[in-house]
Write an enzyme that holds these catalytic residues in place. Sequence first.
Site, mmCIF file in Angstrom:
data_model
loop_
_atom_site.group_PDB
_atom_site.id
_atom_site.type_symbol
_atom_site.label_atom_id
_atom_site.label_comp_id
_atom_site.label_asym_id
_atom_site.label_seq_id
_atom_site.Cartn_x
_atom_site.Cartn_y
_atom_site.Cartn_z
ATOM 1 N N GLU A 414 0.836 -1.200 0.000
ATOM 2 C CA GLU A 414 0.000 0.000 0.000
ATOM 3 C C GLU A 414 0.868 1.246 0.000
ATOM 4 O O GLU A 414 1.752 1.390 0.863
ATOM 5 C CB GLU A 414 -0.913 0.037 1.222
ATOM 6 C CG GLU A 414 -2.027 -0.984 1.211
ATOM 7 C CD GLU A 414 -2.994 -0.822 2.388
ATOM 8 O OE1 GLU A 414 -4.072 -1.429 2.349
ATOM 9 O OE2 GLU A 414 -2.671 -0.085 3.343
ATOM 10 N N CYS A 415 0.632 2.134 -0.922
ATOM 11 C CA CYS A 415 1.249 3.461 -0.982
ATOM 12 C C CYS A 415 2.778 3.368 -0.978
ATOM 13 O O CYS A 415 3.387 3.139 -2.012
ATOM 14 C CB CYS A 415 0.725 4.340 0.142
ATOM 15 S SG CYS A 415 0.937 6.109 -0.166
ATOM 16 N N ALA A 416 3.424 3.513 0.165
ATOM 17 C CA ALA A 416 4.883 3.405 0.207
ATOM 18 C C ALA A 416 5.338 2.054 -0.324
ATOM 19 O O ALA A 416 6.367 1.953 -1.005
ATOM 20 C CB ALA A 416 5.378 3.607 1.639
#
Length: 529
Positions: A414-416
Amino acid sequence: MSVPRLVIAAPSSGSGKTTVATGLMAAFAARGLAVSPHKVGPDYIDPGYHALATGRVGRNLDAYLCGPELVAPLFSHGARGCDLAVVEGVMGLYDGAAGQGELASTAQVAKVLRAPVVLVVDASSQSRSVAALVHGFASWDTGVRIGGVILNKVGSSRHEALLREALDEAGVPVLGVLRRAAQVETPSRHLGLVPVAERGAAAVSAVAAMAAQVSAGCDLDALMALARSAGALPGGGWSPAEALSPPTHDHLSRSAEKRDEGLGRSGGEATRGSGLRERPVGAVAASERPARAGAERPSASEHAAHAAGEAGPSEHHGVSSVTGPSASERPVIAVAGGPAFTFSYAEHAELLAAAGAEVVTFDPLRDERLPEGTRGLVIGGGFPEVYAGELGANEGLRKEIAALALSGAPVAAECAGLLYLCRELDGVPMCGVLEASARMGERLTLGYRDAVAVGDSVLAVAGTRMRGHEFHRTVVEPGAGDEPAWGVVAPARRVEGFVQGGVHASYLHTHWASEPGVARRFTERCRTS
């Protein structure tokens, strides 16, 4: 559930909620109380300061991501056995999801928790007008009980006297007065406060300063008395083991109805129009099951072990379920931690452990190898852009992660985590799992999202509806793969993310407590991959 509790709110962001909430947590903890820390909304950074203040994992209460019906059970789960719970609000008291009324606001959470609200007011540029401001907030919604005010950034004794006189006329108790103090300020950057994990001793000093200022300026006895006035909560606390119990047909029908109501017409139309089939998120069809192949925050692992019924961390500094499969069947799931990957919800590790996994934390900045026996990988949010050089220099780990993904093992990012799996981040080589490049952008992307799984993946079956939150200032090109992770249906329709073999990578932060079958499905895929 009758734990004493307070909700710390404010008229707007920047009023001093984090200083007051964190200071109160630390001050009461210093009195020997077990303090349960909570944060309204999806924010990951403030709970890190809360954890430092209390010695307990900070937990989020997000009525948008999880639904209002889970707010009280999740609160009770975190506050079990505590002497006091302090809930830090989000934005202004009545601010919530855009265009959704009170949904996800601090006011809504306070009402659900039957908790009194302490309003933190930045009084730096007003005197008698503070009474009108507080009166307006107290009378706007009679279901919200404002039990008192803490005045922040007060300039002098004369200023304090004027403020107290005005509020006395309004009939609102002043529970504390904080003078301006630079030492309690915490540094910020493009996504808010700098996380605790990056600040080390400076964060400890900041929390100690908050505690000292709050202890000196607030009436802790009066605040505790107010906390004890909170009404009893009906029902029991959330349990990861119970959440993973096979749902009944009636439960599935009610859950589907709640998702339909929550997503609104746009969500339903998106599913019908795309032709996506809907099944319970945890369901794995026989044809989908592959054949069996021949420490940044250890406290989070300890809490997961407690939730799963185990005494503490294993020799791998992780957790495993004693109520699930035998040790030989428990897959090791590596969860990225350390300063570069600080964004995670405590319930995720708890659900994985309850589903039968051994959860082991590793630090991509320092560990050159994945934990021994890793069968699956979870990489949450954080700030890889700040540590791109160090992440890129750890070539051995990058290659091992790429090999794990290439083998078909389950990987949830997720994201990072999405950025870390790209070929490069600002020109620095990353893991190269995805044929995409990431870079810092000029615009902040922020907000709640309603999403539908476009196809089957290690997390969900096609048609599964979930709510997520985006919070980043980076850009990934392309923004979606040939098999996207999600079809975002609100606020604007688009596809995003990547499903590639066993990899599910996306910008969306999701809260698995809203769909516990995600953890069950992911763990089962790890066990059978």
